[in-house]
Design an enzyme around this catalytic site. Sequence first.
Site, PDB file in Angstrom:
ATOM      1  N   LYS A   1      33.511  95.565  72.602  1.00  0.00           N
ATOM      2  CA  LYS A   1      32.477  95.664  73.629  1.00  0.00           C
ATOM      3  C   LYS A   1      33.062  96.128  74.957  1.00  0.00           C
ATOM      4  O   LYS A   1      32.461  96.944  75.665  1.00  0.00           O
ATOM      5  CB  LYS A   1      31.776  94.312  73.769  1.00  0.00           C
ATOM      6  CG  LYS A   1      30.915  93.977  72.554  1.00  0.00           C
ATOM      7  CD  LYS A   1      30.544  92.512  72.471  1.00  0.00           C
ATOM      8  CE  LYS A   1      29.800  92.228  71.170  1.00  0.00           C
ATOM      9  NZ  LYS A   1      29.555  90.791  70.930  1.00  0.00           N
TER      10      LYS A   1
ATOM     11  N   GLN B   1      30.354  85.071  73.857  1.00  0.00           N
ATOM     12  CA  GLN B   1      30.652  85.394  72.465  1.00  0.00           C
ATOM     13  C   GLN B   1      30.465  84.164  71.577  1.00  0.00           C
ATOM     14  O   GLN B   1      30.920  83.069  71.908  1.00  0.00           O
ATOM     15  CB  GLN B   1      32.089  85.918  72.342  1.00  0.00           C
ATOM     16  CG  GLN B   1      32.476  86.351  70.947  1.00  0.00           C
ATOM     17  CD  GLN B   1      31.647  87.517  70.438  1.00  0.00           C
ATOM     18  OE1 GLN B   1      31.361  88.449  71.187  1.00  0.00           O
ATOM     19  NE2 GLN B   1      31.273  87.468  69.175  1.00  0.00           N
TER      20      GLN B   1
ATOM     21  N   ASP C   1      22.078  89.552  76.475  1.00  0.00           N
ATOM     22  CA  ASP C   1      22.196  89.394  75.021  1.00  0.00           C
ATOM     23  C   ASP C   1      20.983  88.671  74.435  1.00  0.00           C
ATOM     24  O   ASP C   1      20.900  88.476  73.221  1.00  0.00           O
ATOM     25  CB  ASP C   1      23.479  88.620  74.683  1.00  0.00           C
ATOM     26  CG  ASP C   1      23.932  88.813  73.247  1.00  0.00           C
ATOM     27  OD1 ASP C   1      23.518  89.811  72.623  1.00  0.00           O
ATOM     28  OD2 ASP C   1      24.689  87.966  72.746  1.00  0.00           O
TER      29      ASP C   1
END
Length: 281
Positions: free
Chosen positions: A54, A98, A121
């Site tokens: 990413k 994450q 996200d």
Amino acid sequence: MTAALMDGTAVARRSLDDTRTRVSAYRETTGRTPRLATVLVGDDPASHTYVRMKVNRCRQVGIDSLRRDLPAESTTAQVVATVDELVADESVDGILVQHPMPGHIDERAVFDAISRGKDVDGVTANAFLDMANGHEETFASCTPAGIVALLDAYDVPLSGKHVVVIGRSSILGKPAALMLLGRDATVTICHSKTRGLAQFVSEADIVVAAVGRPELIRGEWIKPGAVVIDAGYNEGNVGDVAFGPAAERARLITPVPGGVGPMTIAMLLAQTVSAAEQRES
């Protein structure tokens, strides 16, 4: 019948090109660069690989990145405090935590510490609620958004179609079902403990496999001419669908890797730029 591949890498590349153009325009207008902050807890090799990918994609499209790596023994309070700092940081436009995190961490508490404007996200409870209610105040979950974008890129009609989603996680299966329902599909949610799973799959016009079990979905279950989206990724580059047999029956199918994965990152970066743009509006 041999299925055509849905090339997520190619579709994601077009999205990244668009994001790069938007970053350039934003920088010229505002004098600053959009920034994505990542939070990684622990030493899981796969998670480190994902974050590195990413960060590399950020660099390729011109987005700044900021990493916060925390030791595995960090407490929930310490991880939340890190997220709080990033929420308060005016240079940060989007925050990615994450997952999965170590088992002793309360992931929901960490996710919900992210502010609406920086939840690029789409992992907070507010984002899920907005998806359920058809609102657009928050950002969509990236993998489900990538799945829908991939279906759109291949002109797959959704309205009135029967979609079977196998998987019920709060960051993939459930939001994917909600997004597809919002596009007027008829959605059935199944999971690894569903009785008669083969029958449900055999009736689906579109199958979305997101259960995290290698080749759980057998090829002979697939309805001839169906569209198969495999969002699973298991050891050995194996998806949740038995690819070879499924490809003999499906009309379109995603490969693993190279299908859903690239779309997830593309959506994340596009939404990071959107977050930056919204702050200026």
